[in-house]
Design an enzyme around this catalytic site. Structure first.
Site, short mmCIF file in Angstrom:
data_model
loop_
_atom_site.label_atom_id
_atom_site.label_comp_id
_atom_site.label_asym_id
_atom_site.label_seq_id
_atom_site.Cartn_x
_atom_site.Cartn_y
_atom_site.Cartn_z
NE ARG A 255 59.55 -50.31 -78.74
CZ ARG A 255 59.75 -49.41 -79.69
NH1 ARG A 255 60.80 -49.55 -80.51
NH2 ARG A 255 58.93 -48.40 -79.85
CE LYS B 220 54.81 -51.03 -79.70
NZ LYS B 220 54.70 -50.43 -78.33
CG HIS C 204 60.11 -51.10 -71.53
ND1 HIS C 204 59.71 -49.79 -71.49
CD2 HIS C 204 59.78 -51.55 -72.76
CE1 HIS C 204 59.16 -49.45 -72.65
NE2 HIS C 204 59.19 -50.49 -73.44
NE ARG D 269 61.68 -48.07 -75.19
CZ ARG D 269 61.96 -47.61 -76.39
NH1 ARG D 269 63.20 -47.73 -76.87
NH2 ARG D 269 61.05 -47.00 -77.13
CG HIS E 238 58.58 -43.39 -79.01
ND1 HIS E 238 58.62 -42.72 -77.81
CD2 HIS E 238 58.61 -44.71 -78.69
CE1 HIS E 238 58.67 -43.58 -76.82
NE2 HIS E 238 58.66 -44.79 -77.32
CE1 TYR F 160 60.55 -35.01 -87.53
CE2 TYR F 160 61.69 -34.38 -89.53
CZ TYR F 160 61.01 -34.04 -88.39
OH TYR F 160 60.79 -32.72 -88.10
#
Length: 408
Positions: A242, A269, A332, A335, A359, A369
């Site tokens: 990001r 985030k 952005h 990404r 994510h 994870y």
């Protein structure tokens, strides 16, 4: 005397072929080259005939006996087992010719020859990866709209919304080709209008066409802004994190020996620590910049003072200076660029990509994870991504040897 599995296994080749009999017409034919073939000798309509039952060791003694018994039962019904086998082979061939995969490949060879090699490769990879696994062996005329939708939903589930829409479009072309050639009656993709998620909005604009990405890399190379902004711009496609995470990067977060950037949870985030493996190309950019800003806190300090990081408009303005408007490319957008091309062009595992994008990725038990999951594989992916961008840059150079970088 009936054969045994040991006798079959130990049967040696000789200068001439010979037979080992099991009984009731079943025997093993041993060739001089060592090949062993199961045969059934029988009579039909007064004529002596033979039937192949398989090759040893792929077909063992027990299986050969089962096939022998089935052939004898067919013969007892007054049917020639050899002729029945020929009919079954023809039937299977005709059925295979009408499968979705068979027709899709025929459509590809007829309709895609005039398209670019890159477009052909992307189309075939999409078929191999997303449609053939679920639909390939199905008779094309029996595939329903819900079946097709289920395949497209699996593409959506990995976040590749635009890919799902393209797969639906290609499936429709294949079904319509099947209709035109008399092997299907309708196109089930027509029933899926509005069933898929809408593609991403324009405010997440990104360049995902490989050739256009190569041109973007050339433009970035030609950028003539400050060293800090230039480095941030060059690292943005390599790291694809990001924009706020990149401009807030600190030198203490760079693990040079481990070749990675460790971002603390409070900067993320999702409020989870994150690791970004650094490619050799990224390390070289950081190493060059370290001589300029390495004594301070931030890798990309603000021009107004080293106590603050680069403004959020730094990379955005640089992209505009290169001639890309807000509807074409954004910070952005690097990404989305990486997510699309890593999936569709480089065929990396979706969970590696999503994890590297920071994510929320969960294991089969629903647990998140940890930050080191698949780290070695992700490191190889990041290096592969950097090398791929270099290759696109080289290809773009051969097409357009100059770029239009301007000063900022």
């Amino acid at each position: 005397m009936a054969l045994t599995a040991t006798a079959v296994k130990q049967a040696k080749s000789t200068e001439k072929q010979y037979k080992l009999f099991d009984g009731r017409g079943l025997f093993l034919l041993v060739h001089p080259n060592g090949g062993k073939y199961w045969r059934f000798k029988y009579r039909y309509a007064g004529k002596e005939k033979g039937l192949s039952l398989g090759v040893y060791p792929d077909v063992g003694l027990a299986t050969a006996r089962e096939r022998h018994q089935q052939a004898r039962e067919t013969l007892a019904k007054g049917i020639d087992p050899g002729e029945l086998l020929k009919v079954e082979k023809v039937t299977r061939h005709l059925a295979a010719a009408d499968t979705f995969e068979a027709i899709a490949r025929e459509w590809f060879n007829v309709k895609m020859t005039t398209r670019s090699k890159g477009h052909q490769n992307r189309t075939m990879r999409a078929l191999d990866k997303d449609l053939f696994p679920a639909l390939g062996v199905r008779p094309v005329n029996s595939i329903t709209a819900p079946e097709l939708l289920a395949s497209l939903r699996r593409i959506e589930a990995r976040g590749a919304i635009e890919t799902a829409h393209r797969a639906k479009q290609k499936a429709g072309e294949i079904f319509r080709y099947a209709i035109a050639t008399g092997r299907a009656e309708r196109d089930p993709s027509a029933d899926l209008k509005g069933a898929l998620k809408d593609p991403k909005k324009k405010h997440l604009a990104a360049i995902t066409d490989p050739a256009a990405v190569g041109q973007l890399m050339l433009a970035i190379d030609g950028f003539r802004g400050t060293p800090v902004v230039s480095a941030a711009l060059r690292l943005s496609p390599l790291l694809f994190q990001r924009p706020g995470e990149i401009r807030h990067m600190e030198w203490t977060e760079i693990e040079w020996d481990a070749k990675r950037w460790e971002i603390p949870a409070e900067k993320m985030k999702m409020k989870q620590p994150h690791i970004v493996p650094l490619s050799q190309q990224a390390l070289e950019i950081l190493s060059d910049l370290h001589s300029l800003t390495g004594r301070g806190r931030y890798v990309f300090p603000s021009a107004r003072g080293a106590s603050r990081c680069l403004s959020e408009n730094g990379v955005r303005t640089a992209i505009r200076t290169l001639g890309y408007d807000n509807d074409t490319m954004t910070p952005h957008g690097f990404r989305a660029m990486a997510r699309t091309l890593l999936d569709e062009e480089l065929n990396y595992r979706p969970d590696w990509i999503e994890h590297q994008l920071a994510h929320a990725v969960r294991d089969p038990n629903g647990r998140a994870y940890n930050r080191t999951a698949h780290l070695d594989s992700r490191a190889k992916m990041m290096q592969g991504w950097a090398d791929y961008l270099d290759n696109l840059r080289v290809q773009a150079t051969s097409r357009s040897p100059t770029n239009n970088g301007r000063n900022l």
